[in-house]
Design a protein around this motif. Sequence first.
Motif, short mmCIF file in Angstrom:
data_model
loop_
_atom_site.label_atom_id
_atom_site.label_comp_id
_atom_site.label_asym_id
_atom_site.label_seq_id
_atom_site.Cartn_x
_atom_site.Cartn_y
_atom_site.Cartn_z
N VAL A 448 -0.65 6.37 -6.26
CA VAL A 448 -2.01 5.84 -6.18
C VAL A 448 -2.10 4.47 -6.82
CG1 VAL A 448 -4.39 6.21 -6.92
CG2 VAL A 448 -3.04 8.12 -6.04
N ILE A 449 -1.43 4.33 -7.98
CA ILE A 449 -1.45 3.02 -8.66
C ILE A 449 -0.77 1.96 -7.82
CG2 ILE A 449 -0.57 1.78 -10.68
CD1 ILE A 449 -0.95 4.34 -12.29
N ASP A 450 0.32 2.31 -7.14
CA ASP A 450 0.99 1.34 -6.27
C ASP A 450 0.10 0.91 -5.13
OD1 ASP A 450 3.23 1.36 -7.82
OD2 ASP A 450 4.28 2.91 -6.64
N ARG A 451 -0.59 1.85 -4.50
CA ARG A 451 -1.48 1.49 -3.38
C ARG A 451 -2.60 0.57 -3.85
NH1 ARG A 451 -0.88 7.05 -1.85
NH2 ARG A 451 -2.92 7.47 -2.77
N ILE A 452 -3.16 0.91 -5.04
CA ILE A 452 -4.24 0.06 -5.55
C ILE A 452 -3.72 -1.33 -5.86
CG2 ILE A 452 -5.85 -0.25 -7.47
CD1 ILE A 452 -6.09 2.79 -7.63
N TYR A 453 -2.54 -1.39 -6.46
CA TYR A 453 -1.97 -2.70 -6.81
C TYR A 453 -1.68 -3.53 -5.57
CZ TYR A 453 1.28 -6.13 -8.69
OH TYR A 453 1.91 -7.31 -9.02
N ILE A 454 -1.11 -2.91 -4.53
CA ILE A 454 -0.79 -3.64 -3.29
C ILE A 454 -2.05 -4.10 -2.61
CG2 ILE A 454 0.21 -3.37 -0.99
CD1 ILE A 454 2.24 -1.47 -2.24
N SER A 455 -3.08 -3.22 -2.58
CA SER A 455 -4.35 -3.62 -1.94
C SER A 455 -5.00 -4.77 -2.68
CB SER A 455 -5.29 -2.41 -1.87
OG SER A 455 -5.60 -1.96 -3.18
N GLN A 456 -4.90 -4.79 -4.00
CA GLN A 456 -5.48 -5.89 -4.76
C GLN A 456 -4.74 -7.20 -4.48
OE1 GLN A 456 -5.45 -4.71 -8.85
NE2 GLN A 456 -7.30 -3.39 -8.67
N ILE A 457 -3.43 -7.11 -4.32
CA ILE A 457 -2.66 -8.35 -4.00
C ILE A 457 -3.04 -8.86 -2.63
CG2 ILE A 457 -0.34 -9.21 -3.53
CD1 ILE A 457 0.70 -7.38 -5.70
N GLN A 458 -3.18 -7.93 -1.69
CA GLN A 458 -3.57 -8.36 -0.34
C GLN A 458 -4.96 -8.98 -0.34
OE1 GLN A 458 -3.18 -4.88 2.09
NE2 GLN A 458 -0.89 -4.97 2.17
N ASP A 459 -5.88 -8.38 -1.07
CA ASP A 459 -7.23 -8.96 -1.14
C ASP A 459 -7.21 -10.32 -1.80
OD1 ASP A 459 -8.17 -6.67 0.04
OD2 ASP A 459 -8.79 -5.71 -1.86
N ALA A 460 -6.39 -10.48 -2.84
CA ALA A 460 -6.32 -11.77 -3.52
C ALA A 460 -5.75 -12.84 -2.61
CB ALA A 460 -5.46 -11.64 -4.78
N SER A 461 -4.74 -12.50 -1.78
CA SER A 461 -4.16 -13.50 -0.86
C SER A 461 -5.14 -13.85 0.25
CB SER A 461 -2.85 -12.94 -0.27
OG SER A 461 -3.12 -11.74 0.44
N THR A 462 -5.92 -12.90 0.72
CA THR A 462 -6.92 -13.15 1.77
C THR A 462 -8.00 -14.10 1.27
OG1 THR A 462 -6.53 -10.95 2.69
CG2 THR A 462 -8.55 -12.07 3.34
N VAL A 463 -8.46 -13.88 0.05
CA VAL A 463 -9.48 -14.74 -0.55
C VAL A 463 -8.95 -16.16 -0.71
CG1 VAL A 463 -10.87 -15.17 -2.59
CG2 VAL A 463 -10.67 -12.85 -1.68
N LYS A 464 -7.70 -16.27 -1.09
CA LYS A 464 -7.09 -17.60 -1.29
C LYS A 464 -6.99 -18.36 0.02
CE LYS A 464 -3.06 -19.74 -3.34
NZ LYS A 464 -1.75 -19.51 -4.00
N GLU A 465 -6.64 -17.69 1.14
CA GLU A 465 -6.57 -18.35 2.43
C GLU A 465 -7.95 -18.82 2.91
OE1 GLU A 465 -4.72 -15.57 4.96
OE2 GLU A 465 -2.71 -15.77 4.08
#
Length: 468
Positions: A448-465
């Motif tokens: 669960v922690i891995d999924r949350i961490y990966i989703s947060q990274i994806q959201d952070a990259s989307t916001v940056k683009e």
Amino acid sequence: FIDDKSNRLIGWATMRQLRVKSTLCPKQTAISSVCEEDYNQFHADQRSYVPEWKDYTSNNYTAFIRQAFTYQSGAVLETYTYVGDHASYGSGGYVYEFRGRLSDLQSNLSQLHQLSWIDNRTRAVIIQLTLYNPNVQLFTAVTLLAEFLSSSGVFTSARFELLSFYTFTSVYQLVCTIVYMLFIFYFVWIEIRLLIQMKWQYFRRFWSYVEIGIIVCSWTSVGIYIWRYKESQRIGQLFKDTNGYVYINLQLAAYVNDVLTFLFAFCCFFGTIKLVKFCRFSQRLCLFIETLRYAGKQLISFTMMFSIVFLSFLCLFYLLFVSKLLRCSSLLGTAQMLFEMTLMNFDATGISEADAFLGPLCFAVFIFVVVFVCMSMFLSIINENFARARSNMDGKNEEIFSFMLSTFQQWIYSKKPADRKILKDRLGERYSDQMNSFSERVDDLLKVIDRIYISQIQDASTVKEMNI
């Protein structure tokens, strides 16, 4: 009252003589063909005589003088066997009573001396009297003994026995006695249950004999105590009826009191031994019992070997110094001296003076063999088995405080022991299941922690683009 103004003489004093018969000597010589042996029940003289130890006399004597030459049995005198230093003397005898005025007593004693009341056949003279001290309310039985040996010599001894006939001197003593007897009732009930459960295996336990000793000595003490109480009631009533002007023999009461004291001593002995049983609750104290258990066979073998060695030295010292050292005049005295020498408590000067060559030689050999060799073997046996017992201690012995705490908790808990065991087993199974599933739950948490961490990274990259 006597001269100390504190003790009163009850009735009068008595003087009892015990004699032996004249017998033919085993080896008759020109000097004498008649011998008088030492006192025993078979050679005791029980005939009645007239003054001067004759069968007939034409002289007139007072009743007290004639009575002194008349044999009276123990049933008539109300006396019992008396154990002296050199023999045990019967209950009967020839008795003179110290009754009357002082001038009459002096005249009678002088006359008895002239009539040879004590002669070569006399073996014991026992003087008995009873005193009462009203200040401390104690009776005193006084016995003075003079023993006449066939080998010549007179040996005197005295015995003073204090007797209190009060049942209980305080309320505290009464309460302690009641509590003690309640414990004895409880012990009897416990031992009967164990005997029924274990049957013949019960008599193979050491502690069974300790419990039996306590119970038997305690109940026997109760019976002896009742006997002493009845005897005290009889003496008290006799003292009250006669106002203390008749002779009261306290010999039986003294014997009963001695037996009661012996039983109390054995009760204390067995009770103290029972305290060793609590050593099982402490690892340190349990080492003592474990060491004795491991060293049991070796100690038995050592005891047999030591007994043979000690007996050989006992015979050696007794035969060499029986006529030179007072302490070696008997086997018991010689054994006591050798035991003291084993503990390094000895009189080297006396042994050297007894024999200039054999004394130091025997002493040196005894010290070397017994002290240095035998005692070293004994200590080595104890040390070896002590180390063995300490290495084999499993640490499963409970401490006394934890044992008392667990027992107290069992008393105050409302559930039964069986219910507590079932509850404990159920709780144990529940905790065991949870521990077994703990690793799986940890894995799920990490996923669960891995999924949350990966989703947060994806959201952070989307916001940056989007900002770009």
